[in-house]
Scaffold this active site. Structure first.
Site, short mmCIF file in Angstrom:
data_model
loop_
_atom_site.label_atom_id
_atom_site.label_comp_id
_atom_site.label_asym_id
_atom_site.label_seq_id
_atom_site.Cartn_x
_atom_site.Cartn_y
_atom_site.Cartn_z
N ASP A 204 -26.80 100.28 -13.41
CA ASP A 204 -28.15 100.49 -13.92
C ASP A 204 -28.05 100.62 -15.43
O ASP A 204 -27.39 101.51 -15.95
CB ASP A 204 -28.75 101.77 -13.32
CG ASP A 204 -30.14 102.04 -13.88
OD1 ASP A 204 -31.06 101.31 -13.51
OD2 ASP A 204 -30.27 102.97 -14.69
N GLU A 288 -29.60 94.56 -12.30
CA GLU A 288 -30.99 94.23 -12.03
C GLU A 288 -31.34 92.93 -12.73
O GLU A 288 -30.88 92.67 -13.84
CB GLU A 288 -31.89 95.34 -12.56
CG GLU A 288 -32.03 96.51 -11.65
CD GLU A 288 -32.89 97.57 -12.30
OE1 GLU A 288 -34.06 97.66 -11.95
OE2 GLU A 288 -32.36 98.28 -13.17
N ASP A 368 -30.72 107.66 -12.60
CA ASP A 368 -30.04 106.41 -12.89
C ASP A 368 -28.98 106.10 -11.83
O ASP A 368 -28.79 104.95 -11.45
CB ASP A 368 -29.38 106.46 -14.27
CG ASP A 368 -30.41 106.57 -15.39
OD1 ASP A 368 -31.56 106.15 -15.15
OD2 ASP A 368 -30.07 107.07 -16.47
#
Ligand SMILES: [Zn+2]
Length: 421
Positions: A204, A288, A368
């Site tokens: 992340d 992501e 996170d």
């Protein structure tokens, strides 16, 4: 991809290698002159296209401009005529690409961004170096980069390039430094095996922490730019205090560009070390699939740029590929909002100041870390041999480049070649 071969082309990928050049003063003058010629060519060709469109509503193609280029070169023998033909053509090809992107954006209804006139050109490219660009031995074990129409420039080959054919060679000017980026065509690394990954990790990327790994590891942002900001402000102030056109102003400008270059170097070095470590210890890495552009226009553009997220992903991608590992990008939606234990969405939605994720199922976790676990879970569902059977999102075979040319200046070229090895 290759011309003239009867057998089907072998699978291959392109690997850029960046080396520092140390041109002699006369060579540097010639390089600067050629860059100036290319700048002129770009602006002239752009104007040509605009004129043709305005007067006759006619669009000129790259091929058409190449035919004109031959005439321009014959006419201007001491100017553009002294630039290697393919290098000049490459400038026209870049202009053609710029128009192509422009029309595509118009079609998609985005912000078009018409190709612009250039004040400065900082790179020249030998697009298909059939011997027009090659590393040759120099005196006393040194090396030289032989460039058609320029000469043999001393080059520091700090690390041997991998075996392969030199596809393109781009000369870049960065302030007062010169670099050569060779793109080599090397065989594809073998694809990842169809077995479950052994040590997968989800990442992340964030601002308060640069990266949070699903393993719990946290990487703090280095903040080079912030730290160097005072230095940059001071250097910038000196430039603006010096008289326009004066010698001292030029000197101050050089100092300023060096300052910027240092920040860039530090940032890249940091990213290399980080991603090499990741690629060594994880055979699957997942990020992501976020739109970096919207982030850059978002609330914290400077910190975002400083964090260098794009660089981390791009480096991870090719470093995993070289080790036959996997690089996966998963959809961004709700990675922060859903619980990594039970999948429930946070209600009410988590806001930016909330640093901890608390779920009714009993999970209490750093927000996170929770997101990183979600990223990993999604990635594992997407790969063969993973935990689920949904269709793959984006599994990373090596960065495969189709088409005639390779854009080495658009990607972040690795400083060396074997950093990952
Ligand atoms: Zn839960």
């Amino acid at each position: 991809m290759q011309s003239g071969g009867l057998c089907p082309p072998l699978p291959s990928m392109y690997q850029p290698c960046k080396y520092r050049l140390y041109p002699f003063p006369n060579q540097e003058r010639e390089l600067l002159r050629q860059l100036e010629e290319l700048r002129f060519l770009w602006n002239y060709a752009l104007e040509h296209r605009q004129e043709a469109w305005r007067k006759k509503a006619r669009s000129i193609s790259y091929v058409g401009q190449c035919r004109d280029l031959a005439r321009w070169r014959a006419y201007d023998k001491e100017g553009i005529g002294r630039v290697y033909g393919h290098v000049a053509q490459e400038t026209l090809a870049r202009l053609g690409d710029a128009f192509g992107h422009f029309f595509r954006r118009v079609k998609e209804g985005g912000r078009p961004g018409f190709p612009r006139f250039k004040r400065e050109v900082t790179s020249l490219c030998y697009p298909d170096s059939n011997g027009s660009a090659a590393i040759v031995p120099g005196r006393n074990g040194t090396r030289r980069l032989r460039l058609s129409m320029i000469g043999e420039i001393p080059i520091k080959v700090h690390r041997a390039p991998p075996e392969g054919r030199v596809k393109t060679c781009t000369i870049q000017r960065d302030g007062d430094r010169w670099f050569a980026v060779l793109t080599l065509e090397v065989p594809d690394p073998s694809l990842p095996p169809a077995t479950p990954p052994v040590s997968p990790v989800g990442v992340d990327l964030g601002l308060s922490h640069l990266a949070t790994l699903s393993t719990g590891e946290v990487v703090e942002p280095p903040k080079f730019l912030r730290r160097a900001e005072d230095r940059l402000t001071r250097a910038q102030r000196v430039v603006s205090r010096r008289k326009r056109g004066s010698h001292n102003r030029e000197k101050a400008k050089v100092r300023l560009t060096r300052c910027h270059a240092k920040v860039r170097d530090q940032r890249r070095d940091f990213a290399h070390k980080l991603t090499t470590g990741w690629a060594k210890s994880h055979d699957l890495i997942a990020f992501e699939d976020m739109d970096l552009r919207s982030h850059m226009e978002g609330a914290f553009p400077k910190s975002t740029a400083d964090a260098g997220w794009g660089m981390l992903r791009q480096m991870s991608q090719y470093k995993e590929a070289r080790r036959s590992g996997r690089y996966v990008e998963v959809p961004t939606k709700n990675t922060t909002q859903s619980c990594s234990a039970c999948g429930r969405l946070h209600d009410p939605p988590l806001t930016l100041p909330d640093r901890t994720y608390e779920c009714r199922c009993g999970l209490v976790m750093d927000r996170d870390l929770n997101a990183a676990r979600n990223v990993l879970a999604r990635a594992l569902r997407a790969v063969p041999g993973g935990t689920g059977e949904s269709t793959p999102v984006e599994i990373g075979p090596p960065p495969h480049r189709k088409g005639r040319r390779v854009r080495s200046e658009k990607q972040e070229p690795p400083r060396g070649t074997g950093v990952a090895t």
